[in-house]
Every structure is written in C-alpha cells, then in structure tokens.
Design an enzyme around this catalytic site. Structure first.
Site, PDB file in Angstrom:
ATOM      1  N   VAL A  86     -51.929 -19.462 -31.515  1.00 46.34           N
ATOM      2  CA  VAL A  86     -51.524 -18.147 -31.029  1.00 46.34           C
ATOM      3  C   VAL A  86     -52.659 -17.180 -31.379  1.00 46.34           C
ATOM      4  CG1 VAL A  86     -49.838 -16.284 -31.277  1.00 46.34           C
ATOM      5  CG2 VAL A  86     -49.080 -18.692 -31.315  1.00 46.34           C
ATOM      6  N   ILE A  87     -53.234 -16.564 -30.345  1.00 49.02           N
ATOM      7  CA  ILE A  87     -54.407 -15.725 -30.577  1.00 49.02           C
ATOM      8  C   ILE A  87     -53.989 -14.257 -30.621  1.00 49.02           C
ATOM      9  CG2 ILE A  87     -56.736 -15.147 -29.769  1.00 49.02           C
ATOM     10  CD1 ILE A  87     -56.291 -18.147 -30.479  1.00 49.02           C
ATOM     11  N   TRP A  89     -52.629 -10.777 -33.334  1.00 46.01           N
ATOM     12  CA  TRP A  89     -51.561 -10.491 -34.296  1.00 46.01           C
ATOM     13  C   TRP A  89     -51.042  -9.087 -34.010  1.00 46.01           C
ATOM     14  CZ3 TRP A  89     -49.291 -13.980 -37.476  1.00 46.01           C
ATOM     15  CH2 TRP A  89     -48.398 -13.504 -38.439  1.00 46.01           C
ATOM     16  N   GLY A  90     -50.525  -8.924 -32.810  1.00 45.94           N
ATOM     17  CA  GLY A  90     -50.021  -7.611 -32.405  1.00 45.94           C
ATOM     18  C   GLY A  90     -48.516  -7.582 -32.528  1.00 45.94           C
ATOM     19  N   SER A 121     -60.671  -8.744 -38.375  1.00 45.71           N
ATOM     20  CA  SER A 121     -59.325  -8.245 -38.088  1.00 45.71           C
ATOM     21  C   SER A 121     -58.644  -7.794 -39.378  1.00 45.71           C
ATOM     22  CB  SER A 121     -58.498  -9.360 -37.441  1.00 45.71           C
ATOM     23  OG  SER A 121     -57.134  -9.024 -37.523  1.00 45.71           O
ATOM     24  N   ALA A 159     -56.657  -5.087 -22.746  1.00 43.54           N
ATOM     25  CA  ALA A 159     -58.061  -4.652 -22.747  1.00 43.54           C
ATOM     26  C   ALA A 159     -58.962  -5.750 -23.313  1.00 43.54           C
ATOM     27  CB  ALA A 159     -58.204  -3.379 -23.573  1.00 43.54           C
ATOM     28  N   GLN A 161     -58.282  -8.954 -23.431  1.00 42.19           N
ATOM     29  CA  GLN A 161     -58.293 -10.078 -22.478  1.00 42.19           C
ATOM     30  C   GLN A 161     -59.299  -9.827 -21.354  1.00 42.19           C
ATOM     31  OE1 GLN A 161     -54.548 -11.610 -21.012  1.00 42.19           O
ATOM     32  NE2 GLN A 161     -53.483 -11.151 -22.917  1.00 42.19           N
ATOM     33  N   LYS A 208     -38.382 -10.794 -22.802  1.00 47.64           N
ATOM     34  CA  LYS A 208     -37.899  -9.495 -22.326  1.00 47.64           C
ATOM     35  C   LYS A 208     -37.503  -8.594 -23.486  1.00 47.64           C
ATOM     36  CE  LYS A 208     -38.782 -10.965 -18.375  1.00 47.64           C
ATOM     37  NZ  LYS A 208     -40.057 -10.427 -17.830  1.00 47.64           N
ATOM     38  N   ASP A 271     -44.286  -5.769 -13.714  1.00 48.00           N
ATOM     39  CA  ASP A 271     -44.349  -5.249 -15.076  1.00 48.00           C
ATOM     40  C   ASP A 271     -45.167  -3.961 -15.145  1.00 48.00           C
ATOM     41  OD1 ASP A 271     -44.073  -6.296 -18.132  1.00 48.00           O
ATOM     42  OD2 ASP A 271     -45.939  -5.201 -17.811  1.00 48.00           O
ATOM     43  N   GLU A 275     -43.285  -0.125 -15.713  1.00 51.88           N
ATOM     44  CA  GLU A 275     -43.520   0.809 -16.820  1.00 51.88           C
ATOM     45  C   GLU A 275     -44.057   2.142 -16.316  1.00 51.88           C
ATOM     46  OE1 GLU A 275     -46.048  -1.707 -19.107  1.00 51.88           O
ATOM     47  OE2 GLU A 275     -47.885  -1.101 -18.100  1.00 51.88           O
ATOM     48  N   SER A 467     -48.478  -0.014 -25.458  1.00 50.28           N
ATOM     49  CA  SER A 467     -49.773  -0.654 -25.195  1.00 50.28           C
ATOM     50  C   SER A 467     -50.638   0.295 -24.372  1.00 50.28           C
ATOM     51  CB  SER A 467     -49.562  -1.930 -24.402  1.00 50.28           C
ATOM     52  OG  SER A 467     -49.259  -1.624 -23.052  1.00 50.28           O
TER      53      SER A 467
END
Lengths: 555, 555
Positions: A86-87, A89-90, A121, A159, A161, A208, A271, A275, A467
């Site tokens: 898992v990349i 840590w948000g 990080s 961002a 990504q 969700k 999505d 938003e 975000s």
C-alpha cells in the site's frame, strides 16, 4: 473477465432492452437536444465470488456481497500474490492496509502487507506504530516496495499520482496488479495521451467512506454483522485473467458489505463531478446565496444561518439519509409544499445548467488539467482558507449554541437543496452512469458522509480540509452555483413565477427514488460517526481520495 | 516577412538585451517559481509601410503609423487583390467593410468590397441599406463570396468560426488571404489538432474598439486629424510574401491611427484572458463583493452602489484613462492613501492567483474548449440575463438619479479595483506579452471602452450584451473574483492586516505606468462616445469580437 465499459461491447439482447427501458422511463419533457448515453454496461467474470442481481430503479445491476464469511475465498482470489504494497499514508492507506492485513490473517494466509513511503515522509513513525516495520520488510521506500510487490495499491494523492505515474508504472513487475481507489489517474493519462502497460492488471476499489470510517467500521464488523464501508470496484485491464477476483477480494478484504461494479472512467467522472456539485461545491454555493437572501429579507444573521446551513446539514440530510428525498417534500404541510415547489422549480434548471457544464468539463479532461496546473502553482499560490468570512463566523457561534431539536426544516431551503441534488443526479443519469453509482456519488456520500461533517464543523471548513482535487473543484464551482441561483432562481421567484408542474412531476416520478431505496437496503448496519467541533478525526471529501500529507505536491 | 513569434527565432543581439533588460527591471520580490517568459519578439518586414520604434516602459516595440495620408499606399499593399469579402454582419463587419470601401475609393482603386451572409440571415436589408447589393456582386452567400475573393475577412462569431472553419478554409482560393479580427480560431484549431492550409496567407487586424466606434471615428477622421481606432495586427502565415503589407493595409484602411504588431496566439490569449479578468469578469465580481461589504457595514443600498460600481465606472476610470493608475492613488489625502494601500495590498495577490488560473486555462485550450461545449448546450441551456438581481435594480435607480459630479472616489474601492487591474497586467507581463498589448487588453479597453458603457447601463447589462465568448467567460470568472476577494482580502483587512510595503513599492515602480503613458500619446484624438440608458448603440466587449446575430450558434 474484464469489466466492460459501454464503448467496448455491443449490449446483449436482454441488457439492450433494459437500457432501452431505462431511456423510456426517463423523465419526460426533455428537449430534443438531450442525448441519453447508453447505460454503462457492467458485467464481470468472477471465478471465486458470487454475482447477484439487484434492481436499482428501472435498471438491473450485478453486485457482490461481502462479509467476514467470505474471507476464506481470499486465498483463491489472491492466488500467486506474495506481497501487497500500500503506497502512501493519507486518509485511506492506514485503513486499507490494516484491514487487508487483518483479513488476510483471518483467512490464514501468509501474504505480506507492506507500506511504501517517501524517504522524507513524516509518516514513518505512525506506520510503525500500526505494526509496519522496516526490519520485516513491511515498511520501506515507495519504489522498492513497488518493484517487489505482486499487488500495488496506490493511495498517494491525485497530484502525486499525476506526477509520479511514469516511474511507478515502470517499476512494477510484469503480471503484477495496480490497484487504485480513484480513477483520476486514468483522466491524467488520457490528457497525456498514454495508456497503461499492457502486461499488468489495473483495478479499482473505491470505498464509499473516508479512511478513518473504513477502519472503524471494519473493526466494528468483527462483532456487528454487516458493519463496513461499501465499495465500488472496476477492472480496467486484465492481463492475467485474475483481475476481477483480485479487485473483489480487495473490496471484501477492506470490509465492504456490498461491492458495486463500475469502470475507472465512470468512477472518476462521477466522483470528480459529484464533489463539484451537490457533495461540496453546490452545497457551499447555495448556502451562501440562501444566507444572503434571508438576511436581506430581514432575518438575523443567526436565524439566517439556521434556516439555510443548519437546516440542510441537519434535519434535511437526516431525512434524505433514512427516508429519501420525497420524504422531505412529503413532510411539509400544504403551504410549505407550495414554497418548496416554487423554490425547487426555479432552482432545478439553473442548477442542471451548471451540472452539465461541470460534467462536460470533467469528461473532456479540462477539469483534471486545471487541477494539475493549479497544483503546479501551489508554491506561489497555496490555497488559502475560505471559512473565515463573516457568514462562517456566524456559523461557529450558531453551532456552539446549537439545540439539535430546534433546527428548522425550511421549505425554501429544502426546495433549493433538493433541486441541486436532483440536478446532480439527473446529469449522471443522462450520461449513462449506473444507478448504484449515481446514488452513491450524488446522495449517499452527501447525506451519510459529508453533510454530517459539515454539520459538525461548517461547510467551508469541510472544503478547506478535503483533497486538493475536491478542494480546488469546490472553490471553482461553489461561486457558480451561488451566482446562478441568485441570478436566475431567486429572480424568477421574486417576480412571482409559479411552480412548474412538469418539473415537479418529474421530481416526484424520478427513478432515482426507488434506486435509492435499493441502496438503502444495502446500507452498512453501523452509521459513520463524526467528530465534533474540536475533534481530531480527519475529514476529507471523496471517500477514496487520499493525501500524501501536505507535501503531496512536492513528491 | 513573417511576423515571428517568440518560439520561432533566436533573438538578435540588441533585442536580446532589450528582453534581458525587461526582465531585469521587472518588479522585484517575485518568488523563485516565477518564470518570466521571453518577451514576445515582434518584427515584420513591410515593403510598403514605414516601421517606427516606440518605447513602452522598459521595452521597445515596432509600430506603424496610419492616417488618411497613407491611403495611396494601399494600392501597393493590396496589389493583386480584386475582391475583398467581409463575412458576417455583426458589430465589426458593417464598420470594417464600409471603412475599407471608403479608403479604397479614396485611394482611387477599383477593388470590390463585398459582404457574405447566410441565406437566411436577417441582415440582408441592413447590408443593402449600406450600399451592398446582390446585383453588383457586393452582397451574396457566404461560401460564394469566399470562393470568389482574394481577401476574406472573417467577422462571424467565435462560435460560428469554430463550427464552419473547415468549410471556409476549403472554399478559399489558393494564394488568397484569410483575415481575422480575433485569434480565437487558432485556439480552436489547436484543440482540434489541425493547422491552416499552407497555400493561403493568414493575418489578423484587431481594432481596439467596438464596431460602431470603428465606423464613427473613421468618419470623424475625414475632418479631425488622428481620429480612428487603433489596431493590433499579426501575420500568422505568409504564403505569398505579401501578408504583412495586406495586414497593415487593412489596419490603416479601417482607420487605425497606429497599428501594433502581435501574433494570433498572443492576441487570443490576451484577449480571452483580459475579458475574464479586469475588463469584464473581475470588475463584475469585485463590485458584487464591495456592494455586499458596504451594505453589511451599514451603508444604504444606493450609497453602497455609488461607493462601489459608480466610483469605478465613473471617476476612477476617467482618471486612469487620462492620467494613469498612479494618479488615482496620488489624488488621495494621506488617510485615504492608507485605506487604498490596505485594500490594494490585500487584494493584489488573491486577484493574481485567479488571473494566473485564467491565463493558464486559456493557454492550455481549456477555456476555448469550454466555450465550444457551452455553445453546443445553448439549445437546452440558453444563457439567461444576469442583471435582474437586487443589486442591479438598485443600480438602475442610482443611474436614473445620477449627479455625475457627486460620484465619490472611494479609496477602498479604488484599492481593490486597481489591484485587480494590476494583477491582470502582471500576468500578461510575466507571460511575455508586449506592453502595447498589455496596456490595451488590461487598461485601455477597460477605461476607454467598456467601463464607459458599464457606467451608462450597468456592469451586468454589459456582460449580458457581449459576445458569447466574453459573456461565458465573465459568468464563469466573476464569481471566482468575488469569492476570493471576500474570502482572502476582506478577511485580511478585517483582521487588521497592515498594508504590504513590498507590494505597494512594486505597484508604484511598475513599468506599466510609463508604457501606458506611451500608449496614451498614441490615443485617437476623438473619444469613443457611449450611448445612455436608452440608447440603441450596440455594445459588446472585446473590441474585435463579433456576432452573427443571435443565431450565431446555429450557423
């Protein structure tokens, strides 16, 4: 095997009929310019899990039922996978990584679940505190983890990504699976004119709910049957024949009671669109307009805030959450129904206008390009807070003195809000999104996830803590809803324009109401709880959106 | 021969120094992220007209002087041209066609100047009344005129150009010249990934005033020396070696006292950008924010309108027009200077943030794509009027009772307005636009052309009566300026944040002030007059923007 999108296959006979029916039962009175896209056609071929039919309004969709009793199936679904990374840590990463680790252990498997972080990080200690460690290889640098994993779940910010994807894709092992919790990257890559490597699987699981809820409800699910956060899932690319089962296994492994198929394209469009509309942008814009209107009409600031913001984020949202939009309308007496009707009729079309513009700006790639450009300006123009204006200071005071039982359900406010929600729904319907997705991205995420946070801390605060993608979008579109509602809807109302019977009839007969009822039957058994004014619980719009902390843009 | 743009040629020694100097004298204090683009390098090779140097602030530009005494040169400039077709009959076409016809007659030439209209255009009678006729071939169907002309001046709306350009280009004779008054089409074609045919000339002449002014001042120019509307011109493509002279001849032929070189790219970016910023969008957004602020502070509605809108469109604009921005500041006493400084400092950076976003959305093609998409939705979502809100009804009353001599010059309003104007200027400067263009698209068009119309009829009315491109842009961005000024600038001011000395020093030392002085020395000798509340004089933002009447989108 692959989850098909609407362009890639001709509909089979029976589904073609269903799609045709979906068009036929569509609200009438639309002008000839309206083109209803073919319904998104979503089939998938699982060897491990069980597909079920579910009826959402006029259409049928497949779903998969999750639950702790399905964990033993993970062994087959994840066959050949030795390491999951898992990349990031948000918001999502801590929850998804821990849930997956627990589920895999529960299934008696020895897959290693690891975390990948930037060397600088600030999250290393926190990840260690959650049991990930450098010494056993479950905590390490991003690209080392990626290149040594069979399944890479990429939960860094949009961002990051956008910036890092060429290196990330290059680092992956052939035959490995890339997991996304948001289709944003596909939009970025389309703008760049590139495609995914053909030798990897690309799948999506989008819970969700926000990360903390994904973890909390998973834990509750150990004792409360049906607790957990529903997910949508998609198979963008199936290089190994195993992609659908990996995706569904991932959804069930993080705790989804139900999983709904979609496509990456459908997911990112709905999505990013959602938003900007009723979830964040529109609700912010209309409460600014309503607050101004009510104070100009002579209400005190506090009263105007109660009759606008408090009314929406409190009782109106709760009613929609438990009983649907029609219940809001039906709860009014005849006089208030008239007020609702006039406000709804006058607001619906102006809101629909902006919703269409947003959808087409998202679909054309404009919106994603603007986000990428904005992030590149952050060094010089960081986003400022928006919740320090006069109105939101009034709100702070109102919340401090709040008596929940005395929050009014203002019929004018309800008419405007429900109109904006229905406009958000209708564009997704016309653009061919499946009803499970429409309900989630327009209604459920609003009333079950975001509005409760707004109720606790304020709408503008919520925007400030989302975000980048959501925040930028909300700042961009809230003022547009504000202006068009004031310029068109309020002007019509003040000139005495009567409610539009056709518009009201369409509202009352809209297929979304029964689709929402189906979704409600699949609601997790435990509500998503919300922190109060001083709670440190993280907030963030867009269930699946994540941040690489505040340094995301610099990655 | 060809007008070069900044990418296509290495700067020669002396101009390189000039560009370097332009960077060196740029306002200091910019962060490292700022990249100042190389100054747009604009040389052109005329065989017929005389190039002159002019110093605009820190940079030198070439200009060409027009005037009636140059008409004899048209014979050489237009050599080989037997027929000029002006396509369309919007704001610009009647003016440009008649002016050209008169100038050509004055020069004793027998070039035919003709009009091309759609068969169902409502403008046939009007064109006939102006002396164009089917019988002598000076009035006919669009594509017939195009295919029979050596010089095609395309003055149909942006929307119609976007739709029709493939047919228009295909219909042109090899070696003919395509004339545009706006670079919009280049932006559309870039989005579409196509280029102009290589066997035609493509040039631009953009008059810095609306059509009716272009005609009126031309007529006055017959008796008043120096009357006429200045133009910018550009050579996009020179297939015959004659393109620059055709372009300059066109500019002089429609009456330009001075012509300034630019490029199509530079023109459409600065033009579409400018109308979204201080020319239309920003001025609308900030007066909404100022009006709200003043009424909340206790002013009466009428007084708030005077202190915001009236102040800007009246005395502040007139001072800038005749004496520049610094004069506005210098006209205040010490106490009011402090108020200006605080308002300016707090507003400049938020405005600059939005201006950058707009510029980059224009430059990336997003904005043009959005306009094209919006026009395609017009059947279902026509643009509604925006000037019926409460504030603009107050404005109507205020204007009716106006005593021009009693309009206040509010220092707070002036600070916000000048900050937004300077932000508009600064982005163009950083992006490398020539100062003649910066001054025209950010300041001169505002204070000499649009603000006087707004003063007569209201800001929102002006927006409602612009071209689609301007109107859509203004509706999109006005609310953004409104929100960011309220959310950032007003919050800073109300929390007592002091004026920023560095920001003020940059304002006082900015090179635009001397560049504007140079531009002022080239002002036409006759002011552009404006109709009153009930005048039927056409209005329209963007000097060169034209409409194919209300049916533009259907062409």
């Amino acid at each position: 095997m692959q989850l098909l999108n609407s362009k890639s296959r001709v509909l089979s006979g029976s589904r073609q009929q269903a799609a045709a029916k979906a068009v036929r039962v569509a609200p009438s009175g639309r002008r000839s310019a309206v083109r209803v896209s073919a319904a998104v056609h979503l089939d998938f071929n699982t060897k491990v899990f069980q597909k079920e039919h579910a009826k959402f309004g006029p259409t049928e969709e497949y779903i998969v039922r999750g639950g702790r009793d399905k964990y033993p199936l993970l062994k087959e679904a994840f066959k050949g996978i030795k390491k999951v990374s898992v990349i990031g840590w948000g918001s999502q990463a801590p929850a998804q990584a821990q849930n997956l680790r627990d589920s895999i252990a529960e299934a008696g498997m020895d897959i290693k679940v690891a975390i990948g972080l930037r060397p600088d990080s600030p999250s290393w200690a926190e990840a260690e505190a959650c049991g990930f460690s450098k010494t056993d290889g479950t905590l390490g640098e991003v690209f080392e983890q990626i290149s040594s994993s069979d399944f890479v779940i990429l939960l860094i910010s949009d961002a990051a990504q956008a910036k890092l994807y060429p290196r990330i894709l290059a680092a992956m092992k052939p035959g490995a699976t890339l997991g996304l919790s948001h289709g944003f990257l596909l939009g970025v890559m389309r703008n760049d004119g590139v495609d995914f490597r053909k030798d990897i699987n690309v799948v999506l699981v989008a819970p969700k709910g926000m990360g903390p809820s994904v973890r909390r409800l998973y834990e509750q699910g150990k004792s409360v049957n049906g607790a957990g956060i529903n997910c949508s899932f998609a198979i963008q690319q199936d290089a190994t024949g195993q992609a659908a089962d990996i995706a569904i296994g991932w959804a069930i492994g993080v705790g989804a009671p139900f999983a709904f198929p979609t496509t990456l394209e459908s997911e990112y469009k709905s999505d990013i669109y959602g938003e900007r509309c009723v979830l964040l942008g529109a609700v912010h814009g209309i409460v600014e307009a309503l607050f101004r209107r009510y104070t100009r009409q002579g209400m005190s600031d506090e009263e105007a805030f109660k009759q606008s913001v408090e009314s929406i984020t409190g009782p109106i949202s709760r009613t929609i959450s438990t009983k649907g939009m029609l219940s809001v309308y039906n709860s009014f007496n005849e006089a208030d129904k008239k007020i609702f009707e006039q406000a709804y009729s006058a607001s619906y079309k102006p809101a629909l206008d902006i919703c269409f513009e947003i959808y087409e700006d998202v679909a054309s790639g404009n919106e994603i390009k603007s986000v990428v450009q904005a992030v590149q300006r952050f060094d010089r123009f960081p986003m400022g807070k928006i919740d320090q204006t006069y109105m939101w200071k009034v709100g702070q005071k109102v919340r401090a003195e709040r008596d929940e039982s005395k929050i009014p359900v203002n019929p004018f406010t309800a008419g405007v809000y429900v109109a904006v929600m229905m406009a958000t729904v209708e564009v997704l319907r016309e653009k061919g999104h499946p009803f499970s997705e429409i309900c989630n991205e327009s209604i459920i995420e609003a009333v079950d996830s975001l509005n409760p946070y707004m109720h606790a801390r304020g709408v503008a605060f919520m925007v400030d803590n989302c975000s980048y993608t959501a925040r930028l979008g909300s700042r961009k579109w809230a003022p547009r809803f504000d202006y068009i509602i004031e310029q068109q809807a309020f002007v019509d109302i003040d000139s005495g324009k009567a409610a539009d019977k056709e518009v009201m009839a369409e509202f009352l007969a809209h297929p979304v109401h029964s689709a929402l009822a189906t979704c409600s039957s699949m609601r997790p058994s435990v509500d998503i709880s919300v922190g109060g004014e001083n709670s440190s619980v993280g907030v963030g719009a867009g269930a699946a959106r994540t941040e690489f902390r505040s340094t995301a843009a610099k990655v």
